[in-house]
Design a protein around this motif. Structure first.
Motif, PDB file in Angstrom:
ATOM      1  N   ARG A  71       0.846  -1.198   0.000  1.00 49.63           N
ATOM      2  CA  ARG A  71       0.000   0.000   0.000  1.00 49.63           C
ATOM      3  C   ARG A  71       0.882   1.249   0.000  1.00 49.63           C
ATOM      4  O   ARG A  71       2.084   1.159   0.156  1.00 49.63           O
ATOM      5  CB  ARG A  71      -0.924   0.000   1.221  1.00 49.63           C
ATOM      6  N   SER A  72       0.275   2.386  -0.152  1.00 48.03           N
ATOM      7  CA  SER A  72       1.018   3.649  -0.160  1.00 48.03           C
ATOM      8  C   SER A  72       1.302   4.107   1.263  1.00 48.03           C
ATOM      9  O   SER A  72       0.530   3.839   2.180  1.00 48.03           O
ATOM     10  CB  SER A  72       0.209   4.731  -0.869  1.00 48.03           C
ATOM     11  N   PHE A  73       2.411   4.827   1.408  1.00 45.74           N
ATOM     12  CA  PHE A  73       2.790   5.386   2.701  1.00 45.74           C
ATOM     13  C   PHE A  73       3.026   6.879   2.542  1.00 45.74           C
ATOM     14  O   PHE A  73       3.485   7.338   1.501  1.00 45.74           O
ATOM     15  CB  PHE A  73       4.063   4.706   3.223  1.00 45.74           C
ATOM     16  N   SER A  74       2.749   7.612   3.595  1.00 47.04           N
ATOM     17  CA  SER A  74       2.894   9.064   3.536  1.00 47.04           C
ATOM     18  C   SER A  74       4.296   9.533   3.891  1.00 47.04           C
ATOM     19  O   SER A  74       4.651  10.677   3.611  1.00 47.04           O
ATOM     20  CB  SER A  74       1.876   9.733   4.466  1.00 47.04           C
ATOM     21  N   SER A  75       5.089   8.654   4.527  1.00 49.45           N
ATOM     22  CA  SER A  75       6.426   9.070   4.931  1.00 49.45           C
ATOM     23  C   SER A  75       7.339   7.868   5.134  1.00 49.45           C
ATOM     24  O   SER A  75       6.877   6.732   5.271  1.00 49.45           O
ATOM     25  CB  SER A  75       6.363   9.868   6.239  1.00 49.45           C
ATOM     26  N   LYS A  76       8.617   8.145   5.160  1.00 46.53           N
ATOM     27  CA  LYS A  76       9.628   7.120   5.450  1.00 46.53           C
ATOM     28  C   LYS A  76       9.396   6.547   6.848  1.00 46.53           C
ATOM     29  O   LYS A  76       9.512   5.339   7.066  1.00 46.53           O
ATOM     30  CB  LYS A  76      11.013   7.758   5.340  1.00 46.53           C
ATOM     31  N   ALA A  78       6.605   6.214   8.443  1.00 44.27           N
ATOM     32  CA  ALA A  78       5.454   5.306   8.423  1.00 44.27           C
ATOM     33  C   ALA A  78       5.871   3.925   7.936  1.00 44.27           C
ATOM     34  O   ALA A  78       5.455   2.902   8.493  1.00 44.27           O
ATOM     35  CB  ALA A  78       4.344   5.875   7.544  1.00 44.27           C
TER      36      ALA A  78
END
Length: 117
Positions: A71-76, A78
């Motif tokens: 899935r997508s992540f908003s930050s390193k 995370a």
């Protein structure tokens, strides 16, 4: 190739025999002149198909990818947090690996790599 190994005349890569680990993939991802420049500086050393511990490590990375990195992540941070939780869960539920390719089998299958003494 352009950073750490920029000054190297030849860069040796040790890889298993996964289908994505092929020279042709450089040409699929880089402009032809860049891919050719990389390839000319590379020496790829493939590990034996049946003798690589990398297969087990790659299975773990595959499980990690399917279970938490799909899935997508908003930050390193995370990504790091999710991987840390997954790692702790995996380590709490250890499953021994059954390495079935024994030395005797390797000496038969890979006899050219295991000289008789």
């Amino acid at each position: 190739m352009d950073t750490t190994s920029r000054e190297a005349k030849k860069v040796r890569w040790v890889m298993d025999n996964l289908s994505t680990h092929r020279i042709s993939n450089f040409y699929a991802h880089f402009p032809p002149e860049v891919a050719r420049a990389y390839v000319q500086r590379m020496e790829i050393i493939y590990t034996p198909v049946h003798g690589s511990w990398l297969n087990m490590a790659e299975i773990e990375f595959s499980v990690l990818t399917r279970q938490v990195l799909d899935r997508s992540f908003s930050s390193k941070e995370a990504v790091q947090a999710v991987v840390e939780r997954w790692k702790n869960k995996q380590n709490a539920n250890l499953k021994p690996r059954n390495w079935q390719f024994k030395t005797a089998d390797a000496r038969i299958k890979l006899n050219r790599l295991y000289p008789t003494i």
